[in-house]
Scaffold this motif. Structure first.
Motif, PDB file in Angstrom:
ATOM      1  N   LEU A 191       0.839  -1.200   0.000  1.00  0.00           N
ATOM      2  CA  LEU A 191       0.000   0.000   0.000  1.00  0.00           C
ATOM      3  C   LEU A 191       0.870   1.244   0.000  1.00  0.00           C
ATOM      4  O   LEU A 191       1.887   1.309   0.707  1.00  0.00           O
ATOM      5  CB  LEU A 191      -0.924  -0.005   1.214  1.00  0.00           C
ATOM      6  CG  LEU A 191      -1.869  -1.201   1.314  1.00  0.00           C
ATOM      7  CD1 LEU A 191      -2.771  -1.060   2.533  1.00  0.00           C
ATOM      8  CD2 LEU A 191      -2.689  -1.356   0.046  1.00  0.00           C
ATOM      9  N   GLN A 192       0.433   2.237  -0.769  1.00  0.00           N
ATOM     10  CA  GLN A 192       1.176   3.490  -0.889  1.00  0.00           C
ATOM     11  C   GLN A 192       0.203   4.655  -0.945  1.00  0.00           C
ATOM     12  O   GLN A 192      -0.990   4.483  -1.181  1.00  0.00           O
ATOM     13  CB  GLN A 192       2.046   3.471  -2.150  1.00  0.00           C
ATOM     14  CG  GLN A 192       3.077   2.358  -2.122  1.00  0.00           C
ATOM     15  CD  GLN A 192       3.875   2.270  -3.407  1.00  0.00           C
ATOM     16  OE1 GLN A 192       3.372   2.522  -4.488  1.00  0.00           O
ATOM     17  NE2 GLN A 192       5.140   1.901  -3.282  1.00  0.00           N
ATOM     18  N   GLY A 193       0.736   5.844  -0.737  1.00  0.00           N
ATOM     19  CA  GLY A 193      -0.024   7.074  -0.903  1.00  0.00           C
ATOM     20  C   GLY A 193      -1.223   7.168   0.022  1.00  0.00           C
ATOM     21  O   GLY A 193      -1.169   6.777   1.197  1.00  0.00           O
ATOM     22  N   ALA A 194      -2.326   7.689  -0.529  1.00  0.00           N
ATOM     23  CA  ALA A 194      -3.537   7.933   0.254  1.00  0.00           C
ATOM     24  C   ALA A 194      -4.122   6.630   0.802  1.00  0.00           C
ATOM     25  O   ALA A 194      -4.619   6.605   1.931  1.00  0.00           O
ATOM     26  CB  ALA A 194      -4.579   8.659  -0.593  1.00  0.00           C
ATOM     27  N   GLU A 195      -4.050   5.558   0.013  1.00  0.00           N
ATOM     28  CA  GLU A 195      -4.572   4.276   0.489  1.00  0.00           C
ATOM     29  C   GLU A 195      -3.778   3.808   1.710  1.00  0.00           C
ATOM     30  O   GLU A 195      -4.359   3.365   2.706  1.00  0.00           O
ATOM     31  CB  GLU A 195      -4.513   3.224  -0.611  1.00  0.00           C
ATOM     32  CG  GLU A 195      -5.093   1.882  -0.183  1.00  0.00           C
ATOM     33  CD  GLU A 195      -4.995   0.807  -1.242  1.00  0.00           C
ATOM     34  OE1 GLU A 195      -5.786  -0.141  -1.165  1.00  0.00           O
ATOM     35  OE2 GLU A 195      -4.124   0.898  -2.137  1.00  0.00           O
ATOM     36  N   ARG A 196      -2.446   3.947   1.666  1.00  0.00           N
ATOM     37  CA  ARG A 196      -1.625   3.563   2.817  1.00  0.00           C
ATOM     38  C   ARG A 196      -1.971   4.412   4.032  1.00  0.00           C
ATOM     39  O   ARG A 196      -2.106   3.900   5.142  1.00  0.00           O
ATOM     40  CB  ARG A 196      -0.134   3.699   2.501  1.00  0.00           C
ATOM     41  CG  ARG A 196       0.705   3.174   3.653  1.00  0.00           C
ATOM     42  CD  ARG A 196       2.119   3.714   3.689  1.00  0.00           C
ATOM     43  NE  ARG A 196       2.841   3.139   4.803  1.00  0.00           N
ATOM     44  CZ  ARG A 196       2.742   3.555   6.060  1.00  0.00           C
ATOM     45  NH1 ARG A 196       1.946   4.549   6.389  1.00  0.00           N
ATOM     46  NH2 ARG A 196       3.422   2.976   7.026  1.00  0.00           N
ATOM     47  N   ALA A 197      -2.114   5.719   3.838  1.00  0.00           N
ATOM     48  CA  ALA A 197      -2.423   6.624   4.954  1.00  0.00           C
ATOM     49  C   ALA A 197      -3.741   6.232   5.618  1.00  0.00           C
ATOM     50  O   ALA A 197      -3.845   6.213   6.848  1.00  0.00           O
ATOM     51  CB  ALA A 197      -2.473   8.068   4.462  1.00  0.00           C
ATOM     52  N   GLU A 198      -4.733   5.911   4.824  1.00  0.00           N
ATOM     53  CA  GLU A 198      -6.041   5.515   5.362  1.00  0.00           C
ATOM     54  C   GLU A 198      -5.938   4.206   6.148  1.00  0.00           C
ATOM     55  O   GLU A 198      -6.470   4.090   7.255  1.00  0.00           O
ATOM     56  CB  GLU A 198      -7.043   5.360   4.217  1.00  0.00           C
ATOM     57  CG  GLU A 198      -8.424   4.970   4.647  1.00  0.00           C
ATOM     58  CD  GLU A 198      -9.375   4.805   3.470  1.00  0.00           C
ATOM     59  OE1 GLU A 198     -10.320   4.006   3.612  1.00  0.00           O
ATOM     60  OE2 GLU A 198      -9.181   5.453   2.431  1.00  0.00           O
ATOM     61  N   VAL A 199      -5.235   3.241   5.597  1.00  0.00           N
ATOM     62  CA  VAL A 199      -5.089   1.951   6.269  1.00  0.00           C
ATOM     63  C   VAL A 199      -4.215   2.092   7.516  1.00  0.00           C
ATOM     64  O   VAL A 199      -4.480   1.447   8.540  1.00  0.00           O
ATOM     65  CB  VAL A 199      -4.536   0.885   5.299  1.00  0.00           C
ATOM     66  CG1 VAL A 199      -4.163  -0.401   6.034  1.00  0.00           C
ATOM     67  CG2 VAL A 199      -5.564   0.593   4.205  1.00  0.00           C
ATOM     68  N   LEU A 240      -3.678   1.893  13.449  1.00  0.00           N
ATOM     69  CA  LEU A 240      -3.414   2.516  14.750  1.00  0.00           C
ATOM     70  C   LEU A 240      -4.611   2.380  15.689  1.00  0.00           C
ATOM     71  O   LEU A 240      -4.436   2.215  16.898  1.00  0.00           O
ATOM     72  CB  LEU A 240      -3.040   3.985  14.584  1.00  0.00           C
ATOM     73  CG  LEU A 240      -1.713   4.244  13.872  1.00  0.00           C
ATOM     74  CD1 LEU A 240      -1.480   5.744  13.734  1.00  0.00           C
ATOM     75  CD2 LEU A 240      -0.555   3.560  14.557  1.00  0.00           C
ATOM     76  N   ARG A 241      -5.810   2.429  15.140  1.00  0.00           N
ATOM     77  CA  ARG A 241      -7.006   2.205  15.969  1.00  0.00           C
ATOM     78  C   ARG A 241      -7.081   0.729  16.389  1.00  0.00           C
ATOM     79  O   ARG A 241      -7.466   0.411  17.503  1.00  0.00           O
ATOM     80  CB  ARG A 241      -8.278   2.605  15.216  1.00  0.00           C
ATOM     81  CG  ARG A 241      -8.460   4.099  15.052  1.00  0.00           C
ATOM     82  CD  ARG A 241      -9.814   4.470  14.490  1.00  0.00           C
ATOM     83  NE  ARG A 241     -10.096   3.900  13.181  1.00  0.00           N
ATOM     84  CZ  ARG A 241      -9.703   4.436  12.017  1.00  0.00           C
ATOM     85  NH1 ARG A 241      -9.012   5.554  12.002  1.00  0.00           N
ATOM     86  NH2 ARG A 241     -10.009   3.850  10.883  1.00  0.00           N
ATOM     87  N   PHE A 242      -6.700  -0.138  15.493  1.00  0.00           N
ATOM     88  CA  PHE A 242      -6.741  -1.575  15.719  1.00  0.00           C
ATOM     89  C   PHE A 242      -5.721  -2.009  16.774  1.00  0.00           C
ATOM     90  O   PHE A 242      -6.022  -2.809  17.652  1.00  0.00           O
ATOM     91  CB  PHE A 242      -6.465  -2.275  14.379  1.00  0.00           C
ATOM     92  CG  PHE A 242      -6.459  -3.760  14.417  1.00  0.00           C
ATOM     93  CD1 PHE A 242      -7.643  -4.473  14.516  1.00  0.00           C
ATOM     94  CD2 PHE A 242      -5.267  -4.462  14.335  1.00  0.00           C
ATOM     95  CE1 PHE A 242      -7.644  -5.865  14.532  1.00  0.00           C
ATOM     96  CE2 PHE A 242      -5.255  -5.847  14.351  1.00  0.00           C
ATOM     97  CZ  PHE A 242      -6.443  -6.542  14.450  1.00  0.00           C
ATOM     98  N   TRP A 243      -4.484  -1.486  16.681  1.00  0.00           N
ATOM     99  CA  TRP A 243      -3.403  -1.853  17.598  1.00  0.00           C
ATOM    100  C   TRP A 243      -2.514  -0.634  17.817  1.00  0.00           C
ATOM    101  O   TRP A 243      -1.541  -0.413  17.092  1.00  0.00           O
ATOM    102  CB  TRP A 243      -2.607  -3.026  17.031  1.00  0.00           C
ATOM    103  CG  TRP A 243      -1.664  -3.657  18.009  1.00  0.00           C
ATOM    104  CD1 TRP A 243      -0.310  -3.628  17.971  1.00  0.00           C
ATOM    105  CD2 TRP A 243      -2.002  -4.402  19.184  1.00  0.00           C
ATOM    106  NE1 TRP A 243       0.216  -4.310  19.039  1.00  0.00           N
ATOM    107  CE2 TRP A 243      -0.801  -4.806  19.806  1.00  0.00           C
ATOM    108  CE3 TRP A 243      -3.214  -4.775  19.779  1.00  0.00           C
ATOM    109  CZ2 TRP A 243      -0.760  -5.551  20.975  1.00  0.00           C
ATOM    110  CZ3 TRP A 243      -3.172  -5.515  20.944  1.00  0.00           C
ATOM    111  CH2 TRP A 243      -1.968  -5.911  21.528  1.00  0.00           C
ATOM    112  N   PRO A 244      -2.819   0.198  18.817  1.00  0.00           N
ATOM    113  CA  PRO A 244      -2.083   1.450  19.052  1.00  0.00           C
ATOM    114  C   PRO A 244      -0.559   1.322  19.188  1.00  0.00           C
ATOM    115  O   PRO A 244       0.151   2.266  18.832  1.00  0.00           O
ATOM    116  CB  PRO A 244      -2.721   1.988  20.339  1.00  0.00           C
ATOM    117  CG  PRO A 244      -4.112   1.438  20.307  1.00  0.00           C
ATOM    118  CD  PRO A 244      -3.974   0.063  19.708  1.00  0.00           C
TER     119      PRO A 244
END
Length: 167
Positions: free
Chosen positions: A128-136, A141-145
């Motif tokens: 994943l790269q770019g905007a898709e990476r940022a979203e994931v 981070l919500r999933f595992w801080p």
């Protein structure tokens, strides 16, 4: 999630954010997971009691030999044939400096197989790269801080992969 499970999860998150954990865990957790996974014919992984987990089998980028590694994962929405539509893998390497070997293997050979709750599922990996990476990354981070702690102590960008089902 029950209150007891929630507090246990918080405790594990705190412990897993430490440098001591990063030194020890890579030598202990995968060995335990591989052993239990093998003994239960793929139905159980100990670490999956805290985070969803799968076992990834991919060809080595240099050797061409099959490599098998248990990994935490983020299952994606929807199911098909008893497994999620796909998975997100985070190449955190417990916050250690180098990228984990399995990420180089996926870059070299994106076709792989995951063992998910006793089922083998063919997948194709995509970095994943770019905007898709940022979203994931935000979802991770919500999933595992603790992923934020891992990223803060290393200079490399943690690789994120989307595994899409190939069946």
């Amino acid at each position: 999630m029950a209150p007891g499970a929630r507090s246990a999860r918080k405790a594990v998150q705190k412990i897993s954010s430490t440098r001591a954990f990063a030194r020890i865990a890579p030598h202990v957790i995968p060995v335990m997971d591989r052993t239990v996974h093998r003994l239960t014919r793929g139905r159980v992984m100990l670490s999956a009691q805290m985070l969803p987990g799968l076992v990834l089998t991919v060809r080595g980028a240099k050797s061409g030999q099959l490599r098998t590694v248990p990994l935490a994962c983020m299952p994606q929405e929807g199911t098909r044939k008893g497994a999620p539509e796909g998975w997100i893998l985070v190449g955190s390497n417990f916050g250690r400096t180098g990228h984990p070997a399995w990420t180089a293997n996926l870059l070299g050979c994106p076709d792989a197989v995951v063992s998910w709750k006793g089922r083998d599922v063919p997948v194709r990996a995509r970095l994943l790269q770019g905007a898709e990476r940022a979203e994931v990354w935000e979802a991770a981070l919500r999933f595992w801080p603790p992923y934020a702690t891992y990223q803060a102590r290393i200079e490399r960008e943690i690789r994120l992969f989307r595994l899409e089902r190939g069946d």
